[in-house]
Design an enzyme around this catalytic site. Structure first.
Site, PDB file in Angstrom:
ATOM      1  N   ARG A 242       0.857  -1.181   0.000  1.00 52.36           N
ATOM      2  CA  ARG A 242       0.000   0.000   0.000  1.00 52.36           C
ATOM      3  C   ARG A 242       0.891   1.227   0.000  1.00 52.36           C
ATOM      4  NH1 ARG A 242      -3.259  -3.123  -1.290  1.00 52.36           N
ATOM      5  NH2 ARG A 242      -5.308  -3.561  -0.373  1.00 52.36           N
ATOM      6  N   GLU A 271      -3.715   7.202  -4.277  1.00 48.23           N
ATOM      7  CA  GLU A 271      -4.124   6.687  -5.578  1.00 48.23           C
ATOM      8  C   GLU A 271      -5.625   6.838  -5.798  1.00 48.23           C
ATOM      9  OE1 GLU A 271      -2.538   2.607  -4.862  1.00 48.23           O
ATOM     10  OE2 GLU A 271      -4.578   1.915  -5.289  1.00 48.23           O
ATOM     11  N   HIS A 289      -1.671  -0.194  -9.711  1.00 49.69           N
ATOM     12  CA  HIS A 289      -2.249  -1.147  -8.743  1.00 49.69           C
ATOM     13  C   HIS A 289      -2.841  -2.372  -9.472  1.00 49.69           C
ATOM     14  CE1 HIS A 289      -4.057  -1.379  -4.428  1.00 49.69           C
ATOM     15  NE2 HIS A 289      -3.784  -2.583  -4.892  1.00 49.69           N
TER      16      HIS A 289
HETATM   17  C1  GLV Z   1      -4.865  -5.621  -3.660  1.00 54.09           C
HETATM   18  O1  GLV Z   1      -4.177  -4.693  -3.427  1.00 54.09           O
HETATM   19  C2  GLV Z   1      -5.436  -6.464  -2.656  1.00 54.09           C
HETATM   20  O2  GLV Z   1      -5.352  -6.126  -1.467  1.00 54.09           O
HETATM   21  O3  GLV Z   1      -6.009  -7.500  -3.024  1.00 54.09           O
END
Ligand code: GLV
Length: 333
Positions: A242, A271, A289
């Protein structure tokens, strides 16, 4: 008289043939567009339903559930759940589920892709070529860092960290890791004989550092200016976890001034906004992401979230026993 059917909100149009399984149990409130919901719109949807299937884009906390008197379950289509205020949801008796395991290998694959692109300057080289700069071959152009024979550091040795560590053996890398607690020796051996070290040792010893730890109040900005200063100036940093784990202005400053060689980022603190100072750097690979984004894995995530929601609302073969509860203490009440 027949009981009224439970209602659920499906916040995104996700694999229709998979989410159609919800219709056997519930009245499903669907949307056909990929909207960004302002907090008031999230609250408005949750007011009407017993359960919801949501993604990381939906932020849900005390305010969003204040008027959601019927809400009993939220199935998050992600392994991380920092988009949800867990204490607030638990206090309100809302069971939260997530999608672990099904995305581990795809995400670990991507971790390596991002590491290699970053260390070997793949996107920088491609951009340079496309811009028409390549007029002659040159022996010392775009030199990058080797993976083979290097030391890989993994911060956060959960399922994804272990998947990355297992892959490292194929590249002849030495693996060091730091985690809340040390793994059993057999697991370390399966993970390319990974060695547990302290946080500072990890930072100072590794050639490549992968961040795969959960984002919590304790891990906020754990990679700050002081942590970056402990890393080798030739090192590569990859963040798959993150954005909030890294102090991004400090990272941009270290990259701009040669105190860190390169970074690969799949996640960002604000983001989908990305800081201009990161966008301006050539030695950073930026992806939106997408670490778990293969069709099979995204489909498996939705299927697991659907099963979780059905079970969490007391329906289907696993009624009352969703396979991936996050606040499992609610199931014991
Ligand atoms: C993606 O970032 C997730 O947490 O699945």
């Amino acid at each position: 008289m027949a009981e009224p059917r439970l209602r659920v909100w499906l916040a995104r149009p996700l694999f229709e043939d998979v989410t159609a399984r919800l219709d056997a149990h519930f009245d499903v409130m669907r949307t056909s567009v990929e909207d960004r919901y302002p907090p008031a719109a999230v609250a408005e949807h949750l007011r009407e339903v017993d359960g919801a299937l949501v993604t990381l884009s939906e932020q849900i906390g005390a305010e969003e559930i204040a008027a959601a008197a019927r809400l009993r379950a939220i199935a998050n289509v992600a392994v991380g759940y920092d988009n949800l205020d867990l204490p607030a949801l638990t206090a309100a008796g809302v069971l939260v589920t997530n999608t672990p395991d099904v995305l581990t290998e795809t995400t670990a694959d991507f971790g390596f892709a991002l590491l290699m692109a970053t260390a070997r300057r793949i996107t920088e080289a491609e951009r340079w070529l496309r811009e028409g700069h390549w007029d002659r071959w040159s022996f010392d152009r775009m030199l990058g860092a080797d993976l083979h024979g290097s030391t890989l550091g993994i911060l956060g040795m959960g399922r994804i960290g272990q998947g990355i560590a297992r892959r490292a053996a194929g590249f002849g890398m030495r693996v060091l890791y730091h985690n809340r607690k040390r793994l059993p020796v057999e697991t370390e051996n399966d993970c390319s004989r990974a060695r547990y070290v302290g946080f500072n040792e990890l930072l100072s010893q590794v050639d490549h550092l992968m961040l795969v730890l959960p984002y919590t109040a304790q891990t906020h900005h754990v990679i700050d200016a002081a942590a970056l200063a402990k890393m080798k100036p030739t090192a590569t940093l990859v963040n798959l976890a993150r954005g909030g784990i890294v102090d991004e202005p400090a990272l941009a400053d270290a990259l701009a001034h040669g105190r860190l060689a390169a970074a690969g980022l799949d996640v960002y603190e604000g983001e989908p906004a990305v800081r201009p100072e990161l966008l301006a750097l050539r030695n950073v690979v930026l992806t939106p992401h997408i670490a778990s984004a293969s069709p099979a894995t995204r489909r498996a995530m939705v299927a697991l979230a659907v099963d979780n929601l059905i079970a969490a609302l007391g329906c289907g073969p696993d009624a009352g026993r969703p396979s991936a509860p996050v606040n499992a203490e609610l199931l014991k009440r």
